[in-house]
Motif scaffolding. Structure first.
Motif, short mmCIF file in Angstrom:
data_model
loop_
_atom_site.label_atom_id
_atom_site.label_comp_id
_atom_site.label_asym_id
_atom_site.label_seq_id
_atom_site.Cartn_x
_atom_site.Cartn_y
_atom_site.Cartn_z
N UNK A 125 0.91 -1.23 -0.24
CA UNK A 125 0.14 -0.05 0.06
C UNK A 125 0.93 1.24 -0.08
N UNK A 126 0.20 2.30 -0.17
CA UNK A 126 0.90 3.54 -0.08
C UNK A 126 0.00 4.75 0.12
N UNK A 127 0.17 5.67 0.72
CA UNK A 127 -0.69 6.74 0.84
C UNK A 127 0.03 8.12 1.44
N UNK A 148 -4.30 0.14 -1.09
CA UNK A 148 -4.19 -0.88 -0.15
C UNK A 148 -4.04 -2.28 -1.02
N UNK A 149 -3.41 -3.17 -0.53
CA UNK A 149 -3.54 -4.55 -1.15
C UNK A 149 -3.54 -5.46 0.02
N UNK A 150 -4.41 -6.77 -0.01
CA UNK A 150 -4.25 -7.78 0.85
C UNK A 150 -4.23 -9.11 0.00
N UNK A 173 -7.14 -8.76 -2.86
CA UNK A 173 -8.17 -7.57 -2.51
C UNK A 173 -7.37 -6.19 -2.52
N UNK A 174 -7.91 -5.29 -3.41
CA UNK A 174 -7.45 -4.13 -3.74
C UNK A 174 -8.21 -2.87 -3.47
N UNK A 175 -7.79 -1.79 -2.93
CA UNK A 175 -8.57 -0.56 -2.84
C UNK A 175 -7.61 0.64 -3.39
N UNK A 247 -8.44 2.33 -16.63
CA UNK A 247 -9.17 2.07 -15.58
C UNK A 247 -8.91 0.71 -14.96
N UNK A 248 -7.29 0.20 -15.33
CA UNK A 248 -7.04 -0.99 -14.70
C UNK A 248 -5.63 -1.01 -14.17
N UNK A 249 -5.30 -1.59 -12.82
CA UNK A 249 -3.88 -1.04 -12.55
C UNK A 249 -3.24 -2.61 -11.89
N UNK A 250 -2.01 -2.78 -11.86
CA UNK A 250 -1.64 -4.10 -11.54
C UNK A 250 -0.46 -4.12 -10.38
N UNK A 251 -0.63 -5.11 -9.65
CA UNK A 251 0.40 -5.48 -8.82
C UNK A 251 1.48 -6.32 -9.56
#
Length: 410
Positions: A125-127, A148-150, A173-175, A247-251
């Protein structure tokens, strides 16, 4: 056994509601107390049940037939930003300075050859939070960001004659949340909203152990997830509606190798990981660069206690984009701005951390119960790039985190 699995899943879900902040770009340097205490090493050294993400082949190192680990990390980043857009430089500290990151792991030996596990971890995560500034003059634009990623995983491992191979399906799970106020530049409140998604990936792991020497290798797949219109709406405040439509992101995918040597209670471990930011959706548009993370760890263990220390270094994923001619910056220059990606990286997603020093230990209560304690210190790093106003933007970034983990082997 079934009751233990249910407890692990319930605890993970309960902890999963918390936020996360990370270190190598937007990923943790290591998951689990033992790994983090040894500089984030875990590819070529076994840490029992907590090894599921670092290298799933290492869950074969559990003590006994079953092992459960419950842990949490209190994470405290310290981020300061100085931004100059031609009206004088303004300095502000991010209020996003306290997070809780969960870790719940279970691994079980089915027979001499087969092992399996289950767990859930906060993986990244980052913020930032710059809402304290006055909107009319705020050069940080009251920006609030939260990624956030879990990850939930079920590692499956096979071992024979010292060789282990493993496959672990991943549910992530990502937000993503981005909000800012550009009143200082004649704009207004740009509330981009929150996007959440669940996506799939996998990890592959290999390990071989002989005469105290262990070597390992791991591959982690890229995991793409939807971010709806969050980033599009956020970019519209600078570039105009419809200019950026991702509209798409990637880990990002990762791969790495590791090795360790153990003798007379002493263990030395070394890991190398390559994090592929340059091919990951969104990150590549903002000029993030691949990272090569080098980690070294040491452990001295007795029957009753253990001490650990480590160090990890990876050049920051966020580098100066001046002159790279990224599509976003080209569009910004057409609108009379300079390096917009530098501004948004340094202000909203400052993945600039590089060096980490780690310490930790274990106290063994009895044959089944032990407690791990870990401290991680991200050393202060300061970077200055050119911003969209043709001036300077500077981010000063340091971190500290403290992990407590309880282990139950039976």
């Amino acid at each position: 056994m079934k009751r233990t699995i249910k407890l692990a899943v319930v605890a993970a879900l309960a902890l999963g509601a918390t936020s996360a902040f990370a270190t190598n770009g937007s990923t943790m340097i290591g998951v689990g107390a033992k790994s983090r205490a040894m500089g984030g090493t875990g590819i070529g050294v076994g840490h029992g049940a907590e090894s599921a993400l670092a290298n799933p082949a290492m869950i074969t190192t559990i003590k006994g037939n079953n092992e459960v680990s419950f842990g949490g990390t209190v994470f405290m980043p310290d981020v300061e930003n100085t931004n100059n857009v031609g009206m004088g430089a303004q300095v502000e500290e991010s209020e996003a300075d306290f997070f809780v990151i969960p870790s719940v792991s279970l691994a079980s030996k089915l027979n001499d050859n087969f092992y399996w596990g289950i767990g859930m971890w906060g993986t990244g995560g980052l913020g930032v939070d710059y809402r304290d500034g006055a909107a009319a003059t705020d050069m940080q634009f009251n920006m609030v960001t939260a990624l956030q990623t879990m990850q939930f995983a079920v590692p499956l491992a096979y071992t024979t004659n010292g060789f282990s191979v493993a496959f672990s399906p991943i549910v992530q799970y990502s937000s993503l949340d981005i909000n800012y106020d550009s009143t200082a530049l004649g704009g207004g409140d740009n509330g981009a909203g929150v996007s959440q998604d669940v996506a799939l990936g996998y990890n592959l792991g290999l390990a071989y152990e002989t005469d105290g020497i262990t070597v390992g290798a791991v591959y982690k797949s890229e995991i793409k997830f939807d971010i709806d219109d969050v980033l599009n709406n956020a970019m519209a405040g600078f570039l105009g509606a419809g200019t950026y439509t991702q509209d798409e992101m990637a880990t990002p995918s990762e791969y790495g190798i590791g090795a360790s040597y153990t003798t007379s209670g002493h263990t030395i471990a070394l890991d190398w990981r390559h994090i592929n930011w340059e091919d990951a959706e969104v990150y590549k548009d903002f000029g993030w660069e691949d990272q090569d993370a080098i980690a070294v760890g040491y452990e001295y263990a007795t029957d009753g206690w253990a001490l650990r220390a480590g160090y990890q270094y990876a050049e920051g994923a966020v580098q100066d984009n001046t002159g790279k001619n990224l599509a976003i910056d080209v569009a910004a220059q057409g609108a009379g701005m300079a390096e917009l990606t530098n501004t948004l990286n340094m202000l909203g997603f400052p993945g600039t951390q590089e060096s980490h020093v780690t310490l930790g230990g274990t106290y063994v209560f009895n044959e089944t119960l032990s407690l791990d304690l870990t401290a991680v210190f991200g050393l202060e790093n300061t970077e200055t790039f050119g911003n969209f106003a043709g001036q300077d933007i500077t981010t000063k970034h340091s971190e500290q985190g403290y992990t407590v983990q309880l282990n139950y082997a039976f």
